[in-house]
Each structure stands twice: as structure tokens, then as C-alpha cells.
Design a protein around this motif. Structure first.
Motif, mmCIF file in Angstrom:
data_model
loop_
_atom_site.group_PDB
_atom_site.id
_atom_site.type_symbol
_atom_site.label_atom_id
_atom_site.label_comp_id
_atom_site.label_asym_id
_atom_site.label_seq_id
_atom_site.Cartn_x
_atom_site.Cartn_y
_atom_site.Cartn_z
ATOM 1 N N GLN A 69 0.833 -1.201 0.000
ATOM 2 C CA GLN A 69 0.000 0.000 0.000
ATOM 3 C C GLN A 69 0.871 1.257 0.000
ATOM 4 O OE1 GLN A 69 -3.364 0.207 -0.127
ATOM 5 N NE2 GLN A 69 -3.496 -2.003 -0.317
ATOM 6 N N LYS A 70 0.567 2.183 -0.903
ATOM 7 C CA LYS A 70 1.288 3.450 -0.943
ATOM 8 C C LYS A 70 0.508 4.501 -0.167
ATOM 9 C CE LYS A 70 3.493 2.585 -5.416
ATOM 10 N NZ LYS A 70 3.678 3.072 -6.807
ATOM 11 N N PRO A 71 1.205 5.361 0.571
ATOM 12 C CA PRO A 71 0.487 6.392 1.337
ATOM 13 C C PRO A 71 -0.280 7.325 0.421
ATOM 14 C CG PRO A 71 2.866 6.803 1.336
ATOM 15 C CD PRO A 71 2.657 5.447 0.754
ATOM 16 N N VAL A 72 -1.485 7.685 0.838
ATOM 17 C CA VAL A 72 -2.331 8.581 0.063
ATOM 18 C C VAL A 72 -1.800 10.005 0.179
ATOM 19 C CG1 VAL A 72 -4.674 9.531 -0.097
ATOM 20 C CG2 VAL A 72 -4.337 7.094 0.315
ATOM 21 N N SER A 73 -2.022 10.800 -0.847
ATOM 22 C CA SER A 73 -1.538 12.183 -0.915
ATOM 23 C C SER A 73 -1.781 12.963 0.367
ATOM 24 C CB SER A 73 -2.217 12.910 -2.078
ATOM 25 O OG SER A 73 -1.947 14.291 -2.031
ATOM 26 N N LEU A 74 -0.803 13.754 0.763
ATOM 27 C CA LEU A 74 -0.908 14.559 1.976
ATOM 28 C C LEU A 74 -1.851 15.745 1.803
ATOM 29 C CD1 LEU A 74 2.857 14.631 3.056
ATOM 30 C CD2 LEU A 74 1.021 13.195 3.960
ATOM 31 N N ASN A 75 -2.323 15.984 0.580
ATOM 32 C CA ASN A 75 -3.178 17.146 0.312
ATOM 33 C C ASN A 75 -4.639 16.925 0.695
ATOM 34 O OD1 ASN A 75 -1.005 18.598 -0.782
ATOM 35 N ND2 ASN A 75 -1.295 17.636 -2.783
ATOM 36 N N LEU A 76 -5.022 15.707 1.028
ATOM 37 C CA LEU A 76 -6.408 15.421 1.373
ATOM 38 C C LEU A 76 -6.744 15.927 2.769
ATOM 39 C CD1 LEU A 76 -6.935 11.780 0.068
ATOM 40 C CD2 LEU A 76 -7.476 13.917 -1.070
ATOM 41 N N THR A 77 -7.997 16.339 2.947
ATOM 42 C CA THR A 77 -8.460 16.730 4.280
ATOM 43 C C THR A 77 -8.772 15.479 5.093
ATOM 44 O OG1 THR A 77 -10.798 16.789 3.654
ATOM 45 C CG2 THR A 77 -9.491 18.808 3.298
ATOM 46 N N LEU A 78 -8.976 15.659 6.394
ATOM 47 C CA LEU A 78 -9.339 14.541 7.255
ATOM 48 C C LEU A 78 -10.664 13.939 6.795
ATOM 49 C CD1 LEU A 78 -8.762 12.857 9.815
ATOM 50 C CD2 LEU A 78 -10.108 14.544 11.097
ATOM 51 N N GLU A 79 -11.610 14.785 6.435
ATOM 52 C CA GLU A 79 -12.913 14.288 5.991
ATOM 53 C C GLU A 79 -12.780 13.451 4.727
ATOM 54 O OE1 GLU A 79 -17.429 15.948 5.028
ATOM 55 O OE2 GLU A 79 -15.748 17.351 5.243
ATOM 56 N N GLU A 80 -11.981 13.893 3.781
ATOM 57 C CA GLU A 80 -11.788 13.149 2.542
ATOM 58 C C GLU A 80 -11.137 11.798 2.802
ATOM 59 O OE1 GLU A 80 -11.235 16.858 -0.618
ATOM 60 O OE2 GLU A 80 -9.523 16.156 0.569
ATOM 61 N N ARG A 81 -10.168 11.783 3.710
ATOM 62 C CA ARG A 81 -9.510 10.518 4.051
ATOM 63 C C ARG A 81 -10.505 9.553 4.698
ATOM 64 N NH1 ARG A 81 -4.090 11.009 3.526
ATOM 65 N NH2 ARG A 81 -3.229 13.121 3.626
ATOM 66 N N GLU A 82 -11.283 10.084 5.622
ATOM 67 C CA GLU A 82 -12.142 9.190 6.403
ATOM 68 C C GLU A 82 -13.349 8.698 5.616
ATOM 69 O OE1 GLU A 82 -12.811 10.751 10.336
ATOM 70 O OE2 GLU A 82 -10.741 10.267 10.895
ATOM 71 N N LYS A 83 -13.738 9.404 4.572
ATOM 72 C CA LYS A 83 -14.757 8.870 3.680
ATOM 73 C C LYS A 83 -14.238 7.599 3.009
ATOM 74 C CE LYS A 83 -17.435 13.016 2.552
ATOM 75 N NZ LYS A 83 -17.809 13.987 1.478
ATOM 76 N N GLN A 84 -12.972 7.626 2.621
ATOM 77 C CA GLN A 84 -12.369 6.436 2.017
ATOM 78 C C GLN A 84 -12.194 5.317 3.035
ATOM 79 O OE1 GLN A 84 -9.094 7.065 -0.862
ATOM 80 N NE2 GLN A 84 -9.341 9.261 -0.487
ATOM 81 N N VAL A 85 -11.822 5.694 4.249
ATOM 82 C CA VAL A 85 -11.667 4.692 5.315
ATOM 83 C C VAL A 85 -13.004 4.010 5.596
ATOM 84 C CG1 VAL A 85 -11.167 4.358 7.764
ATOM 85 C CG2 VAL A 85 -9.685 5.826 6.384
ATOM 86 N N GLN A 86 -14.073 4.799 5.692
ATOM 87 C CA GLN A 86 -15.398 4.228 5.953
ATOM 88 C C GLN A 86 -15.822 3.297 4.828
ATOM 89 O OE1 GLN A 86 -17.218 4.239 8.593
ATOM 90 N NE2 GLN A 86 -16.123 5.772 9.814
ATOM 91 N N SER A 87 -15.485 3.659 3.602
ATOM 92 C CA SER A 87 -15.802 2.805 2.462
ATOM 93 C C SER A 87 -15.094 1.462 2.575
ATOM 94 C CB SER A 87 -15.406 3.505 1.160
ATOM 95 O OG SER A 87 -15.608 2.654 0.044
ATOM 96 N N ARG A 88 -13.831 1.474 2.956
ATOM 97 C CA ARG A 88 -13.078 0.231 3.105
ATOM 98 C C ARG A 88 -13.582 -0.573 4.300
ATOM 99 N NH1 ARG A 88 -12.333 -1.449 -0.908
ATOM 100 N NH2 ARG A 88 -10.704 -2.885 -0.238
ATOM 101 N N LEU A 89 -14.008 0.119 5.357
ATOM 102 C CA LEU A 89 -14.551 -0.578 6.525
ATOM 103 C C LEU A 89 -15.832 -1.315 6.151
ATOM 104 C CD1 LEU A 89 -14.591 -1.293 9.506
ATOM 105 C CD2 LEU A 89 -15.642 0.937 9.977
ATOM 106 N N ILE A 90 -16.697 -0.672 5.376
ATOM 107 C CA ILE A 90 -17.928 -1.327 4.915
ATOM 108 C C ILE A 90 -17.591 -2.583 4.114
ATOM 109 C CG2 ILE A 90 -19.890 -1.089 3.344
ATOM 110 C CD1 ILE A 90 -19.989 1.880 4.187
ATOM 111 N N PHE A 91 -16.603 -2.456 3.221
ATOM 112 C CA PHE A 91 -16.197 -3.602 2.407
ATOM 113 C C PHE A 91 -15.686 -4.746 3.286
ATOM 114 C CE2 PHE A 91 -12.646 -5.933 0.524
ATOM 115 C CZ PHE A 91 -13.255 -6.501 -0.593
ATOM 116 N N TYR A 92 -14.804 -4.441 4.227
ATOM 117 C CA TYR A 92 -14.202 -5.497 5.046
ATOM 118 C C TYR A 92 -15.193 -6.090 6.041
ATOM 119 C CZ TYR A 92 -9.480 -5.124 3.233
ATOM 120 O OH TYR A 92 -8.376 -5.185 2.420
ATOM 121 N N ARG A 93 -16.125 -5.286 6.532
ATOM 122 C CA ARG A 93 -17.157 -5.846 7.413
ATOM 123 C C ARG A 93 -18.002 -6.870 6.666
ATOM 124 N NH1 ARG A 93 -19.329 -0.483 10.406
ATOM 125 N NH2 ARG A 93 -20.152 -0.210 8.303
ATOM 126 N N LYS A 94 -18.380 -6.531 5.435
ATOM 127 C CA LYS A 94 -19.180 -7.462 4.635
ATOM 128 C C LYS A 94 -18.378 -8.722 4.311
ATOM 129 C CE LYS A 94 -22.184 -4.027 2.426
ATOM 130 N NZ LYS A 94 -22.576 -3.377 1.141
#
Length: 242
Positions: A69-94
Motif C-alpha cells: 500500500q502506498k500512502p495517500v496524498s498529503l493534500n487530502l483533508t481529514l474528511e476526505e480521508r475518512e470517507k475512504q476509510v469508511q468505504s473500506r470498513l464497509i467492504f471489510y465488514r461485509k
């Protein structure tokens, strides 16, 4: 963005309060009951769990399976990062729920297979989350942080307070890990035992005919939920402490 960060700070503060809360009498009684239940579980089940934990978690520190995994761009806001995190959490929970249902319906042998499969899903999720928050998982110190988050998510009440303090003071904690031999600084026995104790009862019920599939699906879903909450707040801690 400002409103989102205010809400994230509040959620982080509530989570921190949980991390330092002293064990209640009920928790102590529950722990005693769990110890008695654990004595009923066949030793081969305990041994399989312990071996899986030790081998897979060691591999995350010294291998390359999860470090692509490569680190995501440092230019993203916390909200933008956590939208992606929540998306991955939904995937892994399922994914965890389907995996638990499938192995839970298969009786003892498939039920035992669930343990390393679920552990692998958890570690993949944590590595993806680290990258989404902008951290380079090729750095062994970041893999150590991932390991501490894993341990924190499934620690006992007593162990949780100790591990949380290590994470809270991460800069000083990580300096105590020798870069050439980081594995020597991990208390593997404590990590294995506490994780095993946390999930033993769920995994025991998953082996029972008739209810194994339901228990496996729900139990795995909830375990990923717990891990997700810990990971998100663990990285929020570093974000706000920069």
C-alpha cells in the motif's frame, strides 16, 4: 471541514475516555466466567488459534505481503480521508461477515479455518487504513503502530489502558523499539492471550451446528466494527497531535 474536524475531535475524546476507564466489577466477573468457558474449549482449538496469531502477526512486521500500500496524498483533508476509510470498513465488514457465515456453516474444520482467514482480513484492513491516513507502511515503525492498534482493539480492560498510553505517547514509545530487532520488544504472549480471550467465546459458538453461520457472520462483522473504531481514532490521535 471545520465542522467535520470538530465532530471528529468530540468522537476522539469520547473514545479516549473509554480507553482509560477503569475495569468495572461486571467486567471482572465477566472475565472470570470467560476463563471458565475457555477451559471447556479443546486444547487443539487453543493451539490452532495461538499459532495462527503468532505466525501471521510476525509476518506483518518482517514480510512484504501487506506492505504494498502506498500512502495517500498529503493534500487530502481529514474528511476526505475518512470517507475512504469508511468505504473500506464497509467492504471489510461485509467480507468478514460472509467469510464467518460460510465457515460457520461448515462445522468444526471450516470453523477452525475461519480464524486465520479473519485475522488476515483484519491486517489487510489496518494496512489500507494506515495508507489512507498518509503513512508509509514500508516503514517498520508504522507496522509496529498497526500492531499496537490491533492489540488495543482486542485487549482486556487492564491491558487496554497500558496499550493506549503507548499509542498516546507514540514518539517516545517507538524510540524504545530497536530498529534491527523490533520483534524482541513485543510481548507476544500477552498479545496472543488477550486477543484469543476476546474472541474465544464467539468462535466456540461458531462451531456449534445450526447457529454457527449466524454467529460467524454477526461475530465477524462486530469484530471488524471494533477494529475500525480503534483504527480511526488511533490515527485521529496522531492527526490532531501533529
Amino acid at each position: 471541514m471545520e465542522n467535520y474536524e470538530k465532530r471528529a475531535r468530540l468522537e476522539l475524546s469520547n473514545w479516549q475516555a473509554k480507553m482509560i476507564k477503569r475495569p468495572s466489577l461486571f467486567n471482572n466477573l465477566t472475565k472470570g466466567m470467560q476463563n471458565r468457558v475457555n477451559q471447556l474449549i479443546p486444547e487443539r482449538v487453543h493451539q490452532a488459534m495461538t499459532t495462527a496469531i503468532k505466525n501471521l502477526l510476525r509476518a506483518t512486521l518482517i514480510g512484504s505481503e501487506y506492505t504494498t500500500q502506498k500512502p495517500v496524498s498529503l493534500n487530502l483533508t481529514l474528511e476526505e480521508r475518512e470517507k475512504q476509510v469508511q468505504s473500506r470498513l464497509i467492504f471489510y465488514r461485509k467480507a468478514a461477515a460472509w467469510e464467518g457465515a460460510g465457515t460457520g456453516a461448515g462445522g468444526l474444520l471450516l470453523g477452525l479455518a475461519d480464524f486465520p482467514l479473519l485475522l488476515s482480513l483484519k491486517m489487510k484492513f489496518l494496512f489500507e487504513v494506515a495508507a489512507l491516513y498518509g503513512y508509509n507502511v514500508r516503514d517498520y515503525r508504522e507496522r509496529l503502530y498497526i500492531l499496537h492498534l490491533f492489540q488495543l482493539a482486542f485487549a482486556s480492560d487492564k491491558g487496554r489502558r497500558e496499550i493506549y498510553q503507548k499509542i498516546y505517547h507514540w514518539q517516545s514509545t517507538v524510540q524504545k523499539f530497536p530498529p534491527d530487532l523490533p520483534l524482541q520488544s513485543i510481548d507476544w504472549r500477552q498479545l496472543q492471550q488477550e486477543y484469543r480471550d476476546y474472541i474465544d467465546l464467539v468462535k466456540l459458538l461458531q462451531l456449534l451446528p445450526g447457529i454457527g453461520a449466524v454467529v460467524g457472520a454477526y461475530g465477524n462483522y462486530r469484530l471488524l466494527d471494533t477494529l475500525g473504531e480503534t483504527a480511526i481514532n488511533g490515527y485521529r490521535l496522531r492527526y490532531f497531535n501533529k
